[in-house]
Design an enzyme around this catalytic site. Structure first.
Site, PDB file in Angstrom:
ATOM      1  N   CYS A  58      14.533  15.352  13.410  1.00 46.15           N
ATOM      2  CA  CYS A  58      13.767  14.100  13.493  1.00 46.15           C
ATOM      3  C   CYS A  58      12.273  14.313  13.696  1.00 46.15           C
ATOM      4  CB  CYS A  58      14.330  13.203  14.588  1.00 46.15           C
ATOM      5  SG  CYS A  58      13.926  13.780  16.237  1.00 46.15           S
ATOM      6  N   ASP A 115      41.249  40.991  28.409  1.00 46.76           N
ATOM      7  CA  ASP A 115      39.830  41.202  28.185  1.00 46.76           C
ATOM      8  C   ASP A 115      39.089  40.354  29.216  1.00 46.76           C
ATOM      9  OD1 ASP A 115      37.589  42.099  27.033  1.00 46.76           O
ATOM     10  OD2 ASP A 115      37.631  40.749  25.308  1.00 46.76           O
ATOM     11  N   LYS A 117      46.921  43.976  27.567  1.00 47.20           N
ATOM     12  CA  LYS A 117      45.635  44.395  28.141  1.00 47.20           C
ATOM     13  C   LYS A 117      44.663  43.221  28.049  1.00 47.20           C
ATOM     14  CE  LYS A 117      42.051  47.926  27.827  1.00 47.20           C
ATOM     15  NZ  LYS A 117      40.902  47.064  27.851  1.00 47.20           N
ATOM     16  N   CYS A 135      16.882  10.348  17.069  1.00 41.91           N
ATOM     17  CA  CYS A 135      17.202  11.557  16.303  1.00 41.91           C
ATOM     18  C   CYS A 135      18.595  11.397  15.683  1.00 41.91           C
ATOM     19  CB  CYS A 135      17.169  12.757  17.239  1.00 41.91           C
ATOM     20  SG  CYS A 135      17.601  14.291  16.454  1.00 41.91           S
ATOM     21  N   LYS A 162      43.962  49.769  21.348  1.00 42.89           N
ATOM     22  CA  LYS A 162      43.095  48.628  21.025  1.00 42.89           C
ATOM     23  C   LYS A 162      43.426  48.082  19.640  1.00 42.89           C
ATOM     24  CE  LYS A 162      39.556  47.813  23.515  1.00 42.89           C
ATOM     25  NZ  LYS A 162      38.581  48.542  24.140  1.00 42.89           N
ATOM     26  N   ASP A 220      49.494  15.913  47.463  1.00 44.10           N
ATOM     27  CA  ASP A 220      48.280  15.400  48.107  1.00 44.10           C
ATOM     28  C   ASP A 220      48.573  14.876  49.512  1.00 44.10           C
ATOM     29  OD1 ASP A 220      46.901  16.008  45.880  1.00 44.10           O
ATOM     30  OD2 ASP A 220      46.694  13.959  45.135  1.00 44.10           O
ATOM     31  N   CYS A 261      11.602  18.997  16.570  1.00 42.75           N
ATOM     32  CA  CYS A 261      13.015  18.935  16.182  1.00 42.75           C
ATOM     33  C   CYS A 261      13.117  19.042  14.666  1.00 42.75           C
ATOM     34  CB  CYS A 261      13.614  17.627  16.672  1.00 42.75           C
ATOM     35  SG  CYS A 261      15.292  17.368  16.072  1.00 42.75           S
ATOM     36  N   SER A 274      38.779  53.749  34.377  1.00 44.84           N
ATOM     37  CA  SER A 274      38.855  53.009  33.131  1.00 44.84           C
ATOM     38  C   SER A 274      39.985  53.615  32.289  1.00 44.84           C
ATOM     39  CB  SER A 274      37.503  53.146  32.442  1.00 44.84           C
ATOM     40  OG  SER A 274      37.505  52.375  31.298  1.00 44.84           O
ATOM     41  N   LEU A 275      40.095  53.241  31.049  1.00 43.90           N
ATOM     42  CA  LEU A 275      41.170  53.784  30.215  1.00 43.90           C
ATOM     43  C   LEU A 275      40.600  54.387  28.941  1.00 43.90           C
ATOM     44  CD1 LEU A 275      43.750  50.843  30.348  1.00 43.90           C
ATOM     45  CD2 LEU A 275      44.066  53.108  31.338  1.00 43.90           C
ATOM     46  N   GLU A 322      43.196  41.873  36.509  1.00 43.93           N
ATOM     47  CA  GLU A 322      42.121  41.429  35.631  1.00 43.93           C
ATOM     48  C   GLU A 322      41.986  39.916  35.732  1.00 43.93           C
ATOM     49  OE1 GLU A 322      40.858  44.036  34.101  1.00 43.93           O
ATOM     50  OE2 GLU A 322      39.691  43.306  32.391  1.00 43.93           O
ATOM     51  N   TYR A 369      48.160  44.407  37.817  1.00 44.80           N
ATOM     52  CA  TYR A 369      48.840  45.500  37.115  1.00 44.80           C
ATOM     53  C   TYR A 369      48.704  46.858  37.790  1.00 44.80           C
ATOM     54  CZ  TYR A 369      44.001  45.720  35.516  1.00 44.80           C
ATOM     55  OH  TYR A 369      42.642  45.735  35.460  1.00 44.80           O
ATOM     56  N   CYS A 383      15.427  18.433  22.030  1.00 46.19           N
ATOM     57  CA  CYS A 383      14.678  17.435  21.275  1.00 46.19           C
ATOM     58  C   CYS A 383      14.650  16.155  22.109  1.00 46.19           C
ATOM     59  CB  CYS A 383      15.387  17.173  19.947  1.00 46.19           C
ATOM     60  SG  CYS A 383      15.032  15.545  19.262  1.00 46.19           S
ATOM     61  N   GLU A 428      52.202  47.047  28.476  1.00 45.68           N
ATOM     62  CA  GLU A 428      51.826  45.699  28.920  1.00 45.68           C
ATOM     63  C   GLU A 428      50.583  45.187  28.211  1.00 45.68           C
ATOM     64  OE1 GLU A 428      49.849  46.698  33.153  1.00 45.68           O
ATOM     65  OE2 GLU A 428      51.794  47.582  32.790  1.00 45.68           O
ATOM     66  N   ASP A 477      52.091  15.274  42.036  1.00 48.88           N
ATOM     67  CA  ASP A 477      50.767  15.541  42.599  1.00 48.88           C
ATOM     68  C   ASP A 477      50.552  14.715  43.861  1.00 48.88           C
ATOM     69  OD1 ASP A 477      50.479  17.040  40.395  1.00 48.88           O
ATOM     70  OD2 ASP A 477      48.717  15.984  39.588  1.00 48.88           O
TER      71      ASP A 477
HETATM   72  S1  IVH Z   1      45.431  49.802  33.956  1.00 47.96           S
HETATM   73  C1  IVH Z   1      43.510  53.576  35.905  1.00 47.96           C
HETATM   74  N1  IVH Z   1      46.385  47.615  32.824  1.00 47.96           N
HETATM   75  O1  IVH Z   1      41.039  47.441  30.943  1.00 47.96           O
HETATM   76  C2  IVH Z   1      43.446  52.547  34.862  1.00 47.96           C
HETATM   77  N2  IVH Z   1      44.029  47.936  32.853  1.00 47.96           N
HETATM   78  O2  IVH Z   1      39.585  49.360  29.349  1.00 47.96           O
HETATM   79  C3  IVH Z   1      43.786  51.221  35.397  1.00 47.96           C
HETATM   80  N3  IVH Z   1      42.753  46.091  31.857  1.00 47.96           N
HETATM   81  O3  IVH Z   1      39.413  48.993  33.631  1.00 47.96           O
HETATM   82  C4  IVH Z   1      43.790  50.213  34.370  1.00 47.96           C
HETATM   83  N4  IVH Z   1      44.480  44.822  31.342  1.00 47.96           N
HETATM   84  O4  IVH Z   1      39.873  46.456  33.754  1.00 47.96           O
HETATM   85  C5  IVH Z   1      45.280  48.320  33.137  1.00 47.96           C
HETATM   86  N5  IVH Z   1      47.357  45.710  31.909  1.00 47.96           N
HETATM   87  C6  IVH Z   1      46.265  46.407  32.216  1.00 47.96           C
HETATM   88  C7  IVH Z   1      44.965  45.961  31.913  1.00 47.96           C
HETATM   89  C8  IVH Z   1      43.867  46.751  32.246  1.00 47.96           C
HETATM   90  C9  IVH Z   1      43.165  44.929  31.328  1.00 47.96           C
HETATM   91  C10 IVH Z   1      41.331  46.516  31.947  1.00 47.96           C
HETATM   92  C11 IVH Z   1      40.961  47.189  33.251  1.00 47.96           C
HETATM   93  C12 IVH Z   1      40.474  48.543  32.845  1.00 47.96           C
HETATM   94  C13 IVH Z   1      40.051  48.322  31.431  1.00 47.96           C
HETATM   95  C14 IVH Z   1      40.011  49.602  30.632  1.00 47.96           C
END
Ligand code: IVH
Length: 680
Positions: free
Chosen positions: A409, A116, A114, A435, A312, A36, A406, A80-81, A172, A224, A430, A112, A32
């Site tokens: 206390c 959250d 997914k 307390c 899922k 730096d 509280c 979305s998916l 993500e 991704y 509180c 791959e 480090d």
């Molecule tokens: S592909 C056209 N790959 O999950 C679709 N999405 O529930 C492109 N997410 O909107 C999405 N990991 O925000 C893809 N390995 C991954 C992901 C991923 C998380 C999210 C993404 C998407 C949502 C759908």
């Protein structure tokens, strides 16, 4: 200048390489301190020559807070998916793909992890990051460029040989569980409401109007996908992922290309098995048709592509009833509503309590005793109530408002204004000085792992010792007597010995840990470390002035005030002295002294770090310019000469400040001598 330019560019390249090794590969080649030093040199050169490359690591330090985010339109909608929850549905997906492609041949898929988190798009022009935006409604998101730049794993410039003129990369943003737990601990120590889950915490970090806050929160990204690209140098998902990896983008932790759906499901099963052991939450796996040409033929519905599905995993959820709502009181006095549940087994763990976070959350979800609720637990995160499943009017209790006293206390409870852009929840606190909940909370915090780390001093032991009058305050830990403990539940001879060994082992501690353990309001791990970097030993903090602390980078006004208040209270100093007299030995490896000077917030050692200047007389350059030069190089300019002043820079016709400097024995230098300091 050309030589300086070359050196600047070489330093940028070198620093970016080491940053990539550190943050993405988790495999460093340098210390480090070496980093730096190079960073300090780069900053110095940049300010001296007025040249800062766009991908310089110094550009990652957030700029000014915004009033609001600008809108950001996506050139290609962010879809979305479709979700599936069973292997049967996944096989249906494969059949549908084959039907649409009019083939019976096996389809090659990628699988791959997914994440959250929060989907973002990174737009690069000629290899330079020009915009970072959130998904929003898929068509229009928010421009979060400033915040995105503070994420060290996101390249500011794509270095590779084959880089399209325009390319948008999607990924993500997420947070690791331990960073999430730490952040919540910090928030609680600051009296802020904790985030409900890592996803909210990650989204909160990106949606901060002040990029300096984003810079302090640890978030990750996995890339991704693609948005707009003017020419594509690859034709499949594995081509994209290899290209991303070659260009130093973090990609999904698990990424496999398989020849058919059965093999894809094997990978899905594998991910499902190991997901708990991953350091972050995933909510599924994504199965994608690998070949981009086939994807084009398959196309998309309004919201989802036909070439991918999300598998899922069942969240760790359970359904149960709330028997009662109670209130827990933390060590800073913050009240948190807690649901007492009919015990339910979720993922092999019996859950009988669940946090309700805060009163705004209770109102928003309309949660009352008697309601049947969905409870979720993920990893080490405290179980929480997702939503009310049904409300039986016969069983429903009354609304549960925040108490005005509280529950532990009886002292008054004060409401503190919402100070958080994300949770927007007011905190109730509180204000009792004696307390017991706060006292127990302080003890638990003191012994906890990130603090003094006294093993075997669990929650139950502390509560029992407290009730027996053996332990009221921190100093009592060091006054415990074996004969009083021996024979208490769980304390046979061996465990009494073990406890004393743990206490002894914890006595060698670092200043940063000790400061954190003391539990000063607004001083979490980060602030404690910042203090330890600047002050060599704890007595340097005794009777410290707010004005001095506030000059430390990383400590704002409120934090500085709270620390100064603590160290100006004689009782607190006595407590510390008593602890030290009982054998606690503090070392301070965090203290960074370079010829008596300390580095700034990000560890950079600038030539004037820690130095204070007073300017007097006429200077060969404009006063403003000189002041800017001092602050860019880490120094501070003050108006009055004091013992704290490092140098008085005296020009022509100096005023009375020169006399003052002589009186206080402060060094007086000329403008030229000052310039020499910069080149040291
Ligand atoms: S592909 C056209 N790959 O999950 C679709 N999405 O529930 C492109 N997410 O909107 C999405 N990991 O925000 C893809 N390995 C991954 C992901 C991923 C998380 C999210 C993404 C998407 C949502 C759908």
């Amino acid at each position: 200048m050309t030589q300086a330019k070359a050196e600047i560019e070489a330093l940028v390249k070198e620093l970016n390489y080491h940053s990539y090794r550190y943050y993405v590969l988790d495999n460093t080649e340098i210390t480090d301190a070496q980093y730096d030093l190079m960073y300090g040199r780069l900053k110095e050169l940049q300010s001296k020559h007025g040249y800062t490359p766009l991908d310089s690591p110094t550009e990652r330090v957030g700029g000014k807070p915004l009033e609001k985010f600008e809108k950001a339109q996506h050139r290609v909608p962010m879809l979305s998916l479709d979700d599936t929850f069973s292997f049967e549905e996944a096989l249906d997906f494969d059949r549908r793909v084959k039907r649409l492609l009019e083939t019976t041949d096996d389809i090659c898929y990628s699988v791959e992890t997914k994440y959250d988190g929060l989907a973002v798009e990174l737009s690069y022009e000629h290899g330079t990051l020009v915009r970072g935006s959130t998904r929003g409604d898929g068509f229009i998101g928010e421009d979060v460029t400033q915040n995105i730049k503070t994420i060290k794993t996101i390249p500011l410039k794509i270095q590779g040989a084959i880089v399209p003129d325009e390319i948008e990369i999607r990924g993500e943003i997420f947070m690791k569980r331990d960073d999430f737990v730490k952040l919540n601990e910090l928030r609680q120590s600051l009296g802020d409401q904790p985030f409900a889950n890592p996803r909210n915490a990650a989204a909160g970090a990106i949606r901060q109007l002040d990029p300096n806050i984003t810079a302090q929160r640890k978030v990750q990204i996995a890339c991704y996908g693609l948005g707009f690209v003017n020419s594509i140098p690859f034709s499949s998902q594995d081509g994209l992922v290899s290209w991303l990896r070659d260009n130093q983008f973090p990609t999904p932790h698990i990424f496999e290309v398989v020849p058919n759906i059965d093999k894809a499901l094997d990978v899905v099963k594998h991910i499902g098995k190991i997901r708990e052991s991953l350091p972050f939450d995933i909510d599924g796996a994504v199965i994608k048709v690998n070949d981009f040409k086939l994807r084009e033929t398959l196309g998309a519905r309004t919201k989802e592509p036909r070439w991918a599905i999300a598998f899922k995993y069942q969240a760790h959820r359970g359904v149960t009833k709330i028997n009662e709502i109670t209130v827990s009181v933390g060590r800073t006095g913050t009240l948190t509503p807690v649901a007492i549940l009919s015990p339910v087994s979720i993922g092999g763990v019996t859950v009988s309590r669940s946090t309700l976070h805060n009163w705004d959350e209770i109102r928003r979800k309309d949660i009352r005793p008697g309601d049947t609720v969905i409870v979720e637990r993920a990893g080490d995160v405290i179980p929480h109530v997702v939503e009310v499943l049904y409300r039986d009017s016969a069983e429903r209790g009354a609304e549960f408002p925040a108490p005005s006293n509280c529950p532990v206390c009886g002292s008054d409870v004060v409401k503190e204004a919402a100070d958080d852009e994300v949770t927007e929840a007011a905190a109730y606190r509180c204000i009792g000085l004696n307390c017991s909940a706060q006292a127990i909370g302080r003890l638990k915090h003191y012994v906890s792992r990130a603090a003094m780390n006294i093993e075997g001093f669990g929650k139950k032991t502390i509560e029992m010792f407290y009730e027996k009058g053996l332990l009221q305050s921190i100093t009592d830990i060091y006054k415990l007597e074996a004969f009083k403990i021996y024979g208490l539940p769980g304390f046979a001879e061996k465990s009494v010995d073990n406890l004393f060994v743990s206490i002894d082992n914890s006595k060698k501690a670092t200043l940063a840990r000790f400061l954190y353990a003391l539990g000063l309001r607004h001083a979490g791990e980060f602030v404690s470390k910042t203090l330890a970097t600047r002050y060599k030993s704890i007595d340097e903090l005794y009777h410290i002035k707010h004005e001095e602390l506030v000059e430390t980078e990383g400590l704002g006004d409120i934090i500085a005030r709270s620390i100064a208040e603590f160290f100006n209270d004689e009782k607190n100093i006595q407590t510390i002295e008593e602890i030290l007299s009982r054998g606690v030995m503090l070392t301070n490896p965090d203290y960074k002294s370079i010829n008596g000077r300390q580095p700034g917030l990000f560890g950079a050692i600038l030539p004037l770090n820690g130095l204070k200047f007073v300017i007097t007389g006429t200077m060969p350059v404009e006063r403003k310019r000189l002041e800017a030069l001092i602050s860019e190089n880490g120094g501070k300019v003050t108006s009055a000469v004091s013992k704290e002043t490092s140098y008085v820079i005296a020009g022509e016709k100096p005023g009375s400040k020169l006399d003052k400097a002589t009186e206080l024995n402060v060094k007086v230098i000329t403008y030229e001598e000052f310039l020499n300091l910069l080149n040291k």
